[in-house]
Design an enzyme around this catalytic site. Structure first.
Site, short mmCIF file in Angstrom:
data_model
loop_
_atom_site.label_atom_id
_atom_site.label_comp_id
_atom_site.label_asym_id
_atom_site.label_seq_id
_atom_site.Cartn_x
_atom_site.Cartn_y
_atom_site.Cartn_z
CB SER A 8 -0.89 0.01 1.24
OG SER A 8 -1.39 1.31 1.45
CG HIS A 33 -4.06 -1.50 -1.39
ND1 HIS A 33 -5.20 -2.22 -1.68
CD2 HIS A 33 -4.39 -0.67 -0.37
CE1 HIS A 33 -6.17 -1.85 -0.85
NE2 HIS A 33 -5.71 -0.90 -0.04
CG ASP A 35 -5.03 2.53 1.17
OD1 ASP A 35 -6.00 1.78 1.05
OD2 ASP A 35 -3.92 2.17 1.61
CG MET A 37 -8.08 7.36 2.81
SD MET A 37 -7.10 7.40 4.30
CE MET A 37 -6.40 5.76 4.28
CG HIS A 66 -9.35 0.42 -0.19
ND1 HIS A 66 -8.72 0.21 1.02
CD2 HIS A 66 -10.68 0.45 0.08
CE1 HIS A 66 -9.63 0.12 1.98
NE2 HIS A 66 -10.82 0.27 1.44
CG MET A 68 -11.16 3.53 2.43
SD MET A 68 -9.59 3.47 3.32
CE MET A 68 -8.47 3.54 1.92
CG MET A 137 -11.70 -2.42 5.44
SD MET A 137 -10.17 -2.08 4.55
CE MET A 137 -9.17 -1.27 5.81
N GLY A 145 -0.68 1.69 9.82
CA GLY A 145 0.01 1.48 11.09
C GLY A 145 -0.86 1.08 12.26
CG ASP A 175 -6.33 -2.66 3.46
OD1 ASP A 175 -5.25 -2.44 4.05
OD2 ASP A 175 -6.93 -1.80 2.78
C1 DX5 Z 1 -6.23 1.70 5.89
C2 DX5 Z 1 -5.84 1.41 4.47
C3 DX5 Z 1 -4.74 0.42 4.35
C4 DX5 Z 1 -3.44 0.85 4.95
C5 DX5 Z 1 -2.83 -0.36 5.57
O1 DX5 Z 1 -7.33 2.52 5.88
O2 DX5 Z 1 -6.95 0.90 3.73
O3 DX5 Z 1 -4.57 -0.03 3.02
O4 DX5 Z 1 -2.55 1.40 4.02
O5 DX5 Z 1 -1.74 0.02 6.30
P1 DX5 Z 1 -0.97 -0.95 7.29
O6 DX5 Z 1 -0.49 -2.10 6.47
O7 DX5 Z 1 0.10 -0.09 7.81
O8 DX5 Z 1 -1.99 -1.39 8.32
ZN ZN Z 2 -6.56 -0.06 1.70
#
Ligand code: DX5
Ligand code: ZN
Length: 223
Positions: A8, A33, A35, A37, A66, A68, A137, A145, A175
């Site tokens: 990601s 991946h 993300d 947001m 992805h 969000m 999720m 993190g 994820d």
């Molecule tokens: C969280 C994201 C993840 C995130 C995962 O909202 O959808 O894809 O990047 O990060 P780690 O692997 O650090 O949990």
């Molecule tokens: Zn994600």
């Protein structure tokens, strides 16, 4: 089983995104991946189609977007044109799931549906016939993190059973909070596509981290 590591880029160094992507690719990443947001569906703002376009120029790997975001129907076309190969939307953010997923496929992308940790599996049961993958999720979306939520293991297993009963060919992606310590456990339950941000780009050596994660993820298939 089609086990792939999906680094990601949320945890990547954006001043060196090209190098980061190439390192993950050398380490054996199967997907990238991304993300997205919006500060509304989740309490954080990240990246948009411009970064997808930039990533598309530096890697041949499938770009796994992805979303969000609230009302994702407004943006799927833009992400598809930017170079997304896969687009997933949250079941909690979409009113007409069949219409949205059909539109994603119509734009030439693989459609996926995402479930938050507290959203029951039954919410995707009727959608299994028109998705390519379900993303579970294992943290509350919004930040990298965070710690893996334990109940997610069991949820992956139950989803695997639900998919088997349905007879459809649907992949399972997981994820959040994944790393060397728990990746084999989720694969054992049926996960195929493993998203990892911190465990790849937070290490300072994304090539090595991807390679080790991939080997660990493949372990349950070799013993
Ligand atoms: C969280 C994201 C993840 C995130 C995962 O909202 O959808 O894809 O990047 O990060 P780690 O692997 O650090 O949990
Ligand atoms: Zn994600």
């Amino acid at each position: 089983m089609d086990v792939q590591i999906a680094p990601s880029i949320l945890s990547a160094d954006f001043t060196r995104l090209g190098e980061e992507l190439r390192a993950a690719e050398r380490g054996g990443a199967g997907l990238i991946h991304i993300d997205v947001m919006d500060g509304h569906f989740v309490p954080n703002i990240s990246i948009g189609p411009m970064i997808v376009k930039a990533a598309r120029r530096v890697t041949q790997l499938p770009l796994d977007c992805h979303l969000m975001i609230s009302d994702p129907d407004r943006y799927i076309e833009e992400f598809a044109h930017a170079g997304a190969s896969m687009i997933s939307v949250h079941v909690e953010a979409v009113t007409h799931l069949n219409r949205t997923l059909t539109a994603i496929r119509g734009l030439g992308c693989k459609p996926g549906v995402v479930l938050n940790p507290a959203t029951p599996l039954v919410m995707v049961e009727e959608a299994l016939g028109f998705v390519d993958y379900v993303l579970i999720m294992s943290v509350n979306p919004g930040f990298g993190g965070q710690s893996f939520i334990d109940g997610s293991l069991d949820k992956v297993g139950r989803l695997r059973d639900m998919i088997a009963r349905s007879g459809f060919n649907v992949h399972i992606e997981v994820d959040g909070g994944l790393g060397l310590e728990n990746v084999a456990a989720v694969v054992r339950r049926g996960a195929e596509w493993i998203v990892a941000g911190t465990a790849v780009f937070g290490t300072g050596d994304p090539e090595k981290a991807t390679r080790e994660l991939r080997l660990r993820a493949l372990e349950p298939l070799t013993v």
